[in-house]
Design an enzyme around this catalytic site. Structure first.
Site, mmCIF file in Angstrom:
data_model
loop_
_atom_site.group_PDB
_atom_site.id
_atom_site.type_symbol
_atom_site.label_atom_id
_atom_site.label_comp_id
_atom_site.label_asym_id
_atom_site.label_seq_id
_atom_site.Cartn_x
_atom_site.Cartn_y
_atom_site.Cartn_z
ATOM 1 N N GLU A 159 5.273 13.286 -7.925
ATOM 2 C CA GLU A 159 6.738 13.522 -7.904
ATOM 3 C C GLU A 159 7.528 12.402 -8.562
ATOM 4 O O GLU A 159 8.721 12.528 -8.784
ATOM 5 C CB GLU A 159 7.273 13.650 -6.467
ATOM 6 C CG GLU A 159 6.691 14.772 -5.645
ATOM 7 C CD GLU A 159 5.618 14.256 -4.720
ATOM 8 O OE1 GLU A 159 4.663 13.609 -5.215
ATOM 9 O OE2 GLU A 159 5.711 14.503 -3.517
ATOM 10 N N ARG B 44 0.839 -1.199 0.000
ATOM 11 C CA ARG B 44 0.000 0.000 0.000
ATOM 12 C C ARG B 44 0.871 1.244 0.000
ATOM 13 O O ARG B 44 1.990 1.240 0.522
ATOM 14 C CB ARG B 44 -0.901 0.045 1.251
ATOM 15 C CG ARG B 44 -2.191 -0.735 1.184
ATOM 16 C CD ARG B 44 -3.178 -0.144 0.191
ATOM 17 N NE ARG B 44 -4.388 -0.939 0.135
ATOM 18 C CZ ARG B 44 -4.565 -2.040 -0.632
ATOM 19 N NH1 ARG B 44 -3.604 -2.460 -1.419
ATOM 20 N NH2 ARG B 44 -5.719 -2.685 -0.615
ATOM 21 N N HIS C 94 -1.723 0.438 -9.599
ATOM 22 C CA HIS C 94 -2.412 -0.486 -8.677
ATOM 23 C C HIS C 94 -3.010 -1.674 -9.437
ATOM 24 O O HIS C 94 -4.216 -1.925 -9.395
ATOM 25 C CB HIS C 94 -3.504 0.258 -7.872
ATOM 26 C CG HIS C 94 -4.041 -0.553 -6.739
ATOM 27 N ND1 HIS C 94 -5.241 -0.291 -6.121
ATOM 28 C CD2 HIS C 94 -3.555 -1.658 -6.100
ATOM 29 C CE1 HIS C 94 -5.470 -1.174 -5.170
ATOM 30 N NE2 HIS C 94 -4.454 -2.014 -5.135
HETATM 31 N N1 NAD Z 1 -1.086 -4.229 -5.101
HETATM 32 C C1 NAD Z 1 -2.171 -4.973 -5.004
HETATM 33 O O1 NAD Z 1 -2.991 -5.022 -5.906
HETATM 34 C C2 NAD Z 1 -2.388 -5.806 -3.780
HETATM 35 C C3 NAD Z 1 -3.040 -7.049 -3.887
HETATM 36 C C4 NAD Z 1 -3.244 -7.811 -2.743
HETATM 37 C C5 NAD Z 1 -2.829 -7.325 -1.520
HETATM 38 N N2 NAD Z 1 -2.240 -6.109 -1.448
HETATM 39 C C6 NAD Z 1 -1.774 -5.569 -0.146
HETATM 40 O O2 NAD Z 1 -0.874 -6.517 0.405
HETATM 41 C C7 NAD Z 1 -1.184 -6.700 1.790
HETATM 42 C C8 NAD Z 1 -0.761 -8.085 2.214
HETATM 43 O O3 NAD Z 1 -1.589 -9.046 1.575
HETATM 44 P P1 NAD Z 1 -1.615 -10.566 2.053
HETATM 45 O O4 NAD Z 1 -2.685 -11.213 1.258
HETATM 46 O O5 NAD Z 1 -0.257 -11.147 2.041
HETATM 47 O O6 NAD Z 1 -2.095 -10.384 3.558
HETATM 48 P P2 NAD Z 1 -1.852 -11.340 4.801
HETATM 49 O O7 NAD Z 1 -2.768 -10.858 5.871
HETATM 50 O O8 NAD Z 1 -1.934 -12.759 4.399
HETATM 51 O O9 NAD Z 1 -0.334 -11.046 5.239
HETATM 52 C C9 NAD Z 1 0.079 -9.873 5.846
HETATM 53 C C10 NAD Z 1 1.243 -10.205 6.770
HETATM 54 O O10 NAD Z 1 1.820 -8.992 7.256
HETATM 55 C C11 NAD Z 1 2.238 -9.242 8.593
HETATM 56 N N3 NAD Z 1 2.461 -7.982 9.295
HETATM 57 C C12 NAD Z 1 1.558 -7.172 9.880
HETATM 58 N N4 NAD Z 1 2.190 -6.099 10.423
HETATM 59 C C13 NAD Z 1 3.521 -6.258 10.163
HETATM 60 C C14 NAD Z 1 4.674 -5.468 10.447
HETATM 61 N N5 NAD Z 1 4.593 -4.321 11.122
HETATM 62 N N6 NAD Z 1 5.880 -5.931 10.039
HETATM 63 C C15 NAD Z 1 5.997 -7.095 9.359
HETATM 64 N N7 NAD Z 1 4.925 -7.885 9.070
HETATM 65 C C16 NAD Z 1 3.712 -7.454 9.464
HETATM 66 C C17 NAD Z 1 1.113 -10.094 9.172
HETATM 67 O O11 NAD Z 1 1.537 -10.777 10.351
HETATM 68 C C18 NAD Z 1 0.821 -11.031 8.012
HETATM 69 O O12 NAD Z 1 1.584 -12.216 8.112
HETATM 70 C C19 NAD Z 1 -2.694 -6.441 1.875
HETATM 71 O O13 NAD Z 1 -3.091 -6.009 3.150
HETATM 72 C C20 NAD Z 1 -2.931 -5.384 0.824
HETATM 73 O O14 NAD Z 1 -2.857 -4.092 1.388
HETATM 74 C C21 NAD Z 1 -1.999 -5.337 -2.541
HETATM 75 O O1 3PG Z 2 -5.874 -5.401 -1.320
HETATM 76 C C1 3PG Z 2 -6.044 -5.917 -2.416
HETATM 77 O O2 3PG Z 2 -6.593 -7.033 -2.575
HETATM 78 C C2 3PG Z 2 -5.500 -5.222 -3.623
HETATM 79 O O3 3PG Z 2 -5.022 -3.963 -3.369
HETATM 80 C C3 3PG Z 2 -6.355 -5.298 -4.848
HETATM 81 O O4 3PG Z 2 -7.153 -4.164 -5.015
HETATM 82 P P1 3PG Z 2 -8.213 -4.165 -6.229
HETATM 83 O O5 3PG Z 2 -9.209 -5.234 -5.924
HETATM 84 O O6 3PG Z 2 -8.812 -2.793 -6.206
HETATM 85 O O7 3PG Z 2 -7.456 -4.441 -7.474
#
Ligand code: NAD
Ligand code: 3PG
Length: 391
Positions: free
Chosen positions: A263, A234, A275
């Site tokens: 920027e 994020r 994203h």
């Molecule tokens: N770019 C995208 O499109 C996209 C897609 C999916 C997820 N995401 C982001 O990625 C994040 C992670 O997704 P996920 O499915 O792996 O979630 P998840 O909940 O399976 O894993 C998150 C991990 O982060 C750890 N964590 C929490 N606080 C922490 C800290 N301060 N330091 C180190 N580790 C910490 C948790 O213990 C957990 O193991 C989501 O919350 C979302 O914001 C982005």
């Molecule tokens: O947290 C997530 O699952 C991702 O950021 C995906 O976001 P989106 O569904 O808007 O692509």
């Protein structure tokens, strides 16, 4: 029994098709919905109608949903853990390559040679200039992964398969996530230690108060000189000004992320995507189907799976019974009080379940016969009861 589901964002058709049109009205135009189904739509300023029972985030991050306010109103918030993890893992692989090889600059250079129409002249020019676009290999390099959940663990597996060394930091690692993790991942005791050793750092933590500006002006100096930072988690997790300063000073070599900033424009050392980490056909379908199925089971049976604010609860329905569900503040005596209300109304309980999570408790009670009309109001009137349903 029929339900209205209001949708936001692009929800995959396969997920929408899970709702039986006889029982559900589904669409972006639904008013006073029973449930909402969304992706990144920001709900923080949304006023929830009294009828709203659940919100399903077809995806992982729930920072766009006011979860605490939902809990106060007894609204169950779901997400779809792991459903888009593979899509993000693959884009992280791409990010590592983009940061290491002259892919983008090299392609732009080749595209830009529009004044050369002879292919042998073009080939000779490219051969002469390609040394500008040489890079380094991932094999043998160290990848530091911050957050070892659904995505972090997949990224770890991928990196090991590429011959990288993997360092991991996750102070809140769940037991399930620890079981999923390859045992070659080297556990780091602090973020600082990981930053000091990794050639590449990839962030996979949720956007919560504790992770705001996790990478900041204080710790950006701890990165190895020439390291690459990858952020597909994020925007709020990385302070962009700290990153820009480190890139300008030559501490960081590249920043690859899913969150462009004004920027960042025009910089060769930043690659920012719009994203699209979860934007694959497969991930969109996985998330939509999982979210829709979780909503259906909750709306039709009161069962809860993959909620971020309610406990997991599932109770099979005995034939011929009527189901009461209620949410209450997690204080003693509420269930007993509700059972005495049922007893006063001569209701016979066939089966029941009570689970709590934090400040909330959730209950399912199956009753022998259709209760009288006053039951729902009588249960709702019990002190500390937040929400009641008869299904
Ligand atoms: N770019 C995208 O499109 C996209 C897609 C999916 C997820 N995401 C982001 O990625 C994040 C992670 O997704 P996920 O499915 O792996 O979630 P998840 O909940 O399976 O894993 C998150 C991990 O982060 C750890 N964590 C929490 N606080 C922490 C800290 N301060 N330091 C180190 N580790 C910490 C948790 O213990 C957990 O193991 C989501 O919350 C979302 O914001 C982005
Ligand atoms: O947290 C997530 O699952 C991702 O950021 C995906 O976001 P989106 O569904 O808007 O692509």
């Amino acid at each position: 029994m029929s339900f209205k589901v209001q949708t936001f964002n692009q929800i995959a058709e396969r997920g929408l098709n899970r709702f039986d049109p006889v029982k559900y009205q589904v669409g972006s135009d639904q008013v006073e919905p029973d449930a909402m189904l969304l992706r990144s739509q920001n709900l923080h300023d949304c006023v929830f109608n009294k009828n709203l029972k659940a919100i399903a985030r077809a995806g992982a991050g729930v920072n766009n949903v006011p979860v605490d306010a939902c809990s106060k109103h007894g609204i169950v918030v779901f997400n779809t853990p792991g459903a888009n993890a593979n899509a993000v893992k693959e884009l992280v692989f791409c990010a590592l390559l983009l940061a290491s090889r002259g892919i983008v600059d090299g392609m732009r250079f080749a595209e830009g040679l529009t004044d050369i129409s002879d292919s042998s002249v073009l080939a000779a020019r490219l051969e002469k200039e390609k040394k500008q676009f040489a890079g380094v290999e991932l094999y043998g390099k160290k990848l530091g992964i911050v957050g070892l959940g659904a995505i972090g663990s997949m990224v770890a597996e991928m990196a090991l398969a590429l011959g990288m060394e993997v360092l991991g930091f996750d102070p809140a690692l769940s037991v399930d996530a620890a079981w999923r993790l390859p045992n070659q991942v080297q556990r780091m005791e602090s973020l600082q230690a990981l930053l000091g050793q990794a050639d590449y750092v990839s962030l996979h933590v949720p956007a919560i108060e504790q992770t705001k500006n996790l990478i900041n002006a204080e710790n950006i100096g701890s990165f190895k000189k020439g390291a690459v930072l990858v952020n597909f988690a994020r925007e709020s997790i990385v302070d962009p000004h700290a990153v820009l300063a480190a890139l300008n000073a030559g501490g960081l070599a590249r920043y690859v992320c899913d969150f462009p900033e004004p920027e960042f424009r025009g910089r060769k050392d930043i690659l920012a995507m719009p994203h699209i980490g979860a934007s694959t056909l497969e991930a969109e379908e996985n998330c939509a189907v999982m979210a829709a199925d979780q909503l259906r089971d909750f709306l039709e049976n009161g069962n809860i799976k993959n909620s971020v604010n309610f406990p997991p609860v599932a109770m099979p329905r005995a034939p011929g019974t009527c189901r009461l569900t209620f949410t209450n503040d997690n204080v003693s005596g509420v269930l007993g009080h509700v059972l005495s209300v049922l007893a006063d109304l001569q209701v016979n309980v066939v089966d029941m379940m009570n689970k709590s999570r934090g400040q909330l408790a959730y209950n399912i009670i199956d009753m022998e016969a259709e209760p009288s009309a006053e039951l729902q109001a009588a249960v709702a009137a019990v002190e500390h009861v937040i929400a009641v349903r008869l299904i």
